[in-house]
Write a protein that holds these residues in place. Structure first.
Motif, mmCIF file in Angstrom:
data_model
loop_
_atom_site.group_PDB
_atom_site.id
_atom_site.type_symbol
_atom_site.label_atom_id
_atom_site.label_comp_id
_atom_site.label_asym_id
_atom_site.label_seq_id
_atom_site.Cartn_x
_atom_site.Cartn_y
_atom_site.Cartn_z
ATOM 1 N N LEU A 33 7.834 -1.707 17.120
ATOM 2 C CA LEU A 33 7.850 -0.835 15.948
ATOM 3 C C LEU A 33 9.301 -0.743 15.496
ATOM 4 O O LEU A 33 10.169 -0.387 16.292
ATOM 5 N N ARG A 34 9.562 -1.100 14.244
ATOM 6 C CA ARG A 34 10.942 -1.098 13.756
ATOM 7 C C ARG A 34 11.000 -0.418 12.402
ATOM 8 O O ARG A 34 10.129 -0.609 11.549
ATOM 9 N N ILE A 74 12.161 -0.255 5.291
ATOM 10 C CA ILE A 74 11.321 -1.355 5.752
ATOM 11 C C ILE A 74 10.743 -0.960 7.100
ATOM 12 O O ILE A 74 11.490 -0.602 8.013
ATOM 13 N N GLY A 75 9.439 -1.017 7.214
ATOM 14 C CA GLY A 75 8.759 -0.752 8.473
ATOM 15 C C GLY A 75 8.070 -2.010 8.969
ATOM 16 O O GLY A 75 7.490 -2.760 8.182
ATOM 17 N N THR A 76 8.161 -2.255 10.257
ATOM 18 C CA THR A 76 7.568 -3.448 10.857
ATOM 19 C C THR A 76 6.749 -3.050 12.069
ATOM 20 O O THR A 76 7.192 -2.239 12.888
ATOM 21 N N ILE A 77 5.564 -3.625 12.164
ATOM 22 C CA ILE A 77 4.773 -3.536 13.384
ATOM 23 C C ILE A 77 4.453 -4.977 13.778
ATOM 24 O O ILE A 77 4.017 -5.763 12.947
ATOM 25 N N GLU A 78 4.766 -5.308 15.028
ATOM 26 C CA GLU A 78 4.630 -6.689 15.494
ATOM 27 C C GLU A 78 4.072 -6.700 16.912
ATOM 28 O O GLU A 78 4.599 -6.033 17.796
ATOM 29 N N SER A 90 3.653 -14.224 17.896
ATOM 30 C CA SER A 90 3.487 -12.864 17.396
ATOM 31 C C SER A 90 2.691 -12.857 16.097
ATOM 32 O O SER A 90 2.620 -13.854 15.381
ATOM 33 N N ILE A 91 2.100 -11.706 15.830
ATOM 34 C CA ILE A 91 1.532 -11.398 14.522
ATOM 35 C C ILE A 91 2.228 -10.138 14.040
ATOM 36 O O ILE A 91 2.622 -9.287 14.853
ATOM 37 N N PHE A 92 2.415 -10.005 12.735
ATOM 38 C CA PHE A 92 3.216 -8.887 12.242
ATOM 39 C C PHE A 92 2.733 -8.413 10.876
ATOM 40 O O PHE A 92 2.018 -9.118 10.161
ATOM 41 N N TYR A 93 3.170 -7.208 10.555
ATOM 42 C CA TYR A 93 2.951 -6.605 9.248
ATOM 43 C C TYR A 93 4.254 -5.914 8.866
ATOM 44 O O TYR A 93 4.770 -5.085 9.622
ATOM 45 N N ASP A 94 4.819 -6.277 7.723
ATOM 46 C CA ASP A 94 6.032 -5.648 7.194
ATOM 47 C C ASP A 94 5.662 -4.886 5.927
ATOM 48 O O ASP A 94 4.957 -5.410 5.064
ATOM 49 N N ASP A 109 9.286 -0.283 -6.114
ATOM 50 C CA ASP A 109 8.081 -0.997 -5.713
ATOM 51 C C ASP A 109 7.835 -0.784 -4.224
ATOM 52 O O ASP A 109 8.724 -0.337 -3.489
ATOM 53 N N THR A 110 6.628 -1.153 -3.783
ATOM 54 C CA THR A 110 6.253 -1.088 -2.367
ATOM 55 C C THR A 110 5.667 -2.428 -1.930
ATOM 56 O O THR A 110 4.455 -2.565 -1.786
ATOM 57 N N PRO A 111 6.509 -3.428 -1.721
ATOM 58 C CA PRO A 111 5.990 -4.724 -1.268
ATOM 59 C C PRO A 111 5.569 -4.687 0.197
ATOM 60 O O PRO A 111 6.040 -3.848 0.971
ATOM 61 N N TYR A 112 4.691 -5.614 0.567
ATOM 62 C CA TYR A 112 4.268 -5.737 1.962
ATOM 63 C C TYR A 112 3.990 -7.200 2.262
ATOM 64 O O TYR A 112 3.819 -8.012 1.349
ATOM 65 N N ALA A 113 3.962 -7.523 3.540
ATOM 66 C CA ALA A 113 3.700 -8.901 3.957
ATOM 67 C C ALA A 113 3.082 -8.884 5.351
ATOM 68 O O ALA A 113 3.270 -7.937 6.120
#
Length: 156
Positions: A33-34, A74-78, A90-94, A109-113
């Motif tokens: 979690l970042r 920026i939030g990351t869960i990996e 790994s699999i991730f969501y940013d 804006d609120t981009p995601y990937a």
């Protein structure tokens, strides 16, 4: 922009915080979690003074440093499957929120990937390869616009 009207002396408040938390799930898996928060506050920010986010080290699924921002989160869960000390898949969501508040424009804006990646250790260092698909400005996900990010970190 008429730069003759820009005030050349002004204040600039800038702050950056990055926090990472690793939670072991099993003996060979872990959850990352970042959070990454940054801001630049001034009365007359020009675009070339803004942060540039996007790419392997910030927001995967977008071109490298393609998004200009005066403030961002920026939030990351990996989720990582560890093979050895230096190798993993790994699999991730940013997810991100950003705004550009400059003298020429205001954008928010609120981009995601999301995507998957592999990192493996070699004698020379760490090689990473990630595939990510991103969306911004409420555009639908398009698999043809996916990005491949690769990086190399040298270990001495």
């Amino acid at each position: 922009i008429n730069y003759d009207s820009v005030i050349v002396e002004s204040y600039l408040l800038q702050g950056d915080i990055i926090c990472s938390f690793f939670q072991p799930v099993t003996k060979q898996t872990t959850l990352l979690l970042r959070g990454n928060v940054a801001t630049k506050q001034t009365d007359n920010l020009v675009d070339n003074q803004a942060y540039r986010i996007g790419g392997l080290l910030s927001l995967r699924g977008f071109d490298e440093q393609s998004i200009y921002a005066s403030s961002y989160v920026i939030g990351t869960i990996e989720y990582r499957l560890l093979f050895d000390k230096l190798s993993r898949i790994s699999i991730f969501y940013d997810w991100s929120w950003y705004e550009l508040n400059s003298i020429s424009k205001f954008v928010s804006d609120t981009p995601y990937a999301f995507g998957a990646g592999i990192t493996f250790g070699t004698k020379a260092g760490l090689f990473s390869l990630n595939y990510a698909i991103g969306s911004q400005f409420n555009n639908p996900i398009n698999f043809r616009t996916g990005k491949i990010h690769f990086g190399f970190v040298n270990i001495f």
